[in-house]
Design a protein around this motif. Structure first.
Motif, PDB file in Angstrom:
ATOM      1  N   PHE A 145       7.928 -16.071  -7.347  1.00 28.82           N
ATOM      2  CA  PHE A 145       8.867 -14.977  -7.089  1.00 28.82           C
ATOM      3  C   PHE A 145       8.940 -13.990  -8.246  1.00 28.82           C
ATOM      4  N   ASP A 159       7.114 -11.538  -8.996  1.00 30.54           N
ATOM      5  CA  ASP A 159       6.800 -10.158  -8.633  1.00 30.54           C
ATOM      6  C   ASP A 159       7.740  -9.628  -7.551  1.00 30.54           C
ATOM      7  N   ASP A 160       8.811 -10.366  -7.275  1.00 28.20           N
ATOM      8  CA  ASP A 160       9.772  -9.968  -6.244  1.00 28.20           C
ATOM      9  C   ASP A 160      10.845  -9.079  -6.883  1.00 28.20           C
ATOM     10  N   ARG A 169      -0.119 -10.769  -1.783  1.00 32.18           N
ATOM     11  CA  ARG A 169       1.060 -10.300  -1.057  1.00 32.18           C
ATOM     12  C   ARG A 169       1.145  -8.778  -1.063  1.00 32.18           C
ATOM     13  N   SER A 184       7.104  -8.430  -0.868  1.00 35.94           N
ATOM     14  CA  SER A 184       7.759  -9.539  -1.551  1.00 35.94           C
ATOM     15  C   SER A 184       8.433 -10.449  -0.534  1.00 35.94           C
TER      16      SER A 184
END
Length: 476
Positions: free
Chosen positions: A54, A56-57, A402, A405
């Motif tokens: 997570f 890069d969320d 991805r 996100s």
């Protein structure tokens, strides 16, 4: 619809009281007021078990980072040894698809005194320390977070002597066996007579130190299970457009089994232990602290190298158990099997010198080396053969990467959207949350187009029945 997730709900899924719960509740209140409660709890359970996924969320990165750092030792930063260092040049494949966060992390890694070379793959995104999709060659040193938490995370493909036409109409059989012989999620185990046997459990490395010895029981219980997050076991159809002489497979379409998972609790425990050790020994400046490394001539470096290889062998054994059980269940013969790690480090020769090549979310692609690059649960994956391209340090992407996100996915994708796309592609799904929806991933065809100089496509795999964990922790 009004979401009403409370602190008690978070504690029930494994959160500990304190600042982490407070931060989680603030994020929930500000960003997820209208999201289904069950989906939210599934997402936040995944976040607890796999915080690195997570980073890069945009909404959950702060919480993920806090969770990871809370588990690591607090060390004083040294003077900034990297401030005056110039980042070595490195190659980027699929540059237009890659976010700034991944490049910034790679720029820091390229300043390390141990760094010899680097490359970013076309599915790269921000990670912890080294970006996911980052490849780094170092001189006689190993970076635990350059390998990652899920050591030896692996793809494995079995191609069967079953023509495509014999798959259709037997959905119930394939679904029954898939459910019977797989377990998903953090902490899942086989008990009693369900437990598998494999020679990896006799590996002498388990007796090397008290730390290794204490991991044996848990590792045995989890042998043959799969993780949460984006790990899967799936039936599909693989197409060879022409005969492959190396694999000895004729042109045609065959039933195949594809799996993706790693070294389970064993690898995660090893990663945590040696990352703490590396950060205590190698006190890098703040921006590079998560790239702390161990000298391979040191006792700690040698210990980690042994532990990493044990975790890699264990990850391979988990796949072998799954494949053997399901092959026997459907009464098939295996025509060929291909597998590859993609969270690992190898001793390789680069420009005439031995280096340690870290591939954190990257597929080995040396000359003639086979690998598997998956798409999504509705997009094809590809069986590939490496070209041995030095500019990529003999590497390729480990998937599509991805596009969206996880938080964005559950905010914007509905269950009906997901059902519709699965139906359009003729895919049966068992488990998985909205954060794993196919539209949350990049176009695999664009990613493959960005690495034509790195790999040749040998065959195309089309998913037909996919099993994943619902929430990374439990399944009913």
């Amino acid at each position: 619809m009004k979401t009403n997730v409370t602190g008690a709900n978070l504690l029930a899924i494994g959160y500990s009281e304190g600042k982490i719960v407070g931060l989680a509740l603030d994020i929930l209140k500000e960003n997820f007021a209208e999201v289904d409660e069950a989906e939210l709890l599934a997402l936040f359970k995944k976040l607890k078990d796999y915080p690195e996924s997570f980073l890069d969320d945009p909404i959950l990165a702060e919480l993920a980072k806090a969770m990871i750092e809370d588990a690591l030792p607090k060390t004083k930063d040294t003077i900034d040894l990297l401030a005056q260092a110039d980042a070595k040049d490195y190659n980027i494949f699929g540059e237009s698809y890659i976010e700034e966060g991944a490049r910034n992390q790679m720029n820091i890694a390229m300043k390390l005194p141990i760094t010899e070379a680097g490359a970013l793959m076309p599915d790269a995104h921000q990670g912890y320390g080294l970006p996911i999709g980052g490849v780094l060659a170092t001189k006689n040193a190993i970076i635990p977070y350059g390998v990652g938490v899920d050591i030896g995370c692996r793809m494995a493909l079995s191609i069967f002597d079953i023509p495509e036409k014999h798959y259709f109409g037997k959905d119930d059989k394939y679904k029954r066996e898939l459910i019977a012989f797989t377990k998903f999620g953090a902490g899942r185990e086989f008990r009693g007579l369900e437990r598998a046997d494999h020679e990896v459990m006799e590996n002498e490395a388990f007796n090397g130190t008290p730390f290794f010895k204490n991991l044996h029981g848990k590792a045995w219980a989890q042998l043959g299970t799969s993780g949460g997050g984006n790990h899967f076991v799936e039936w599909g159809i693989i197409e060879f457009a022409e005969r492959d002489e190396v694999l000895n497979i004729d042109k045609g379409r065959y039933v195949a089994l594809l799996t993706h998972s790693g070294s389970r609790g064993l690898g995660a425990t090893i990663a945590g232990h040696y990352t703490k050790l590396a950060k205590e020994i190698c006190k890098l400046p703040k921006e590079a602290a998560n790239l702390a490394y161990l000298d391979l001539n040191s006792a700690e470096g040698q210990e980690y190298w042994i532990a990493m290889n044990l975790a890699g062998d264990y990850a391979s054994a988990c796949h072998e158990v799954i494949h053997k059980r399901l092959t026997k269940a459907i009464g098939a013969k295996v025509l060929a099997k291909v597998e590859n790690h993609h969270n690992f480090a190898w001793k390789e020769t680069l420009n005439g010198e031995e280096v340690i090549v870290h591939r954190k979310g990257a597929t080995p692609a040396g000359k003639g080396v086979m690998g598997i690059i998956p798409g999504s649960m509705t997009a094809p994956g590809f069986l590939v053969r490496g070209k041995g391209e030095v500019s990529s340090i003999n590497s390729a992407s480990h998937g599509a990467g991805r596009l969206m996100s996880r938080s964005k996915a559950i905010q914007s994708i509905t269950k009906s959207d997901m059902k519709a796309i699965l139906k359009d592609h003729g895919v049966t799904l068992i488990g998985a949350g909205l954060d794993e929806a196919p539209m949350a991933y990049k176009d695999i065809h664009q990613v493959m187009a960005a690495q034509t100089e790195l790999v040749d496509v040998v065959a195309k795999f089309e998913p037909k029945m996919v099993r994943m964990a619902d929430d990374g922790s439990r399944e009913d």
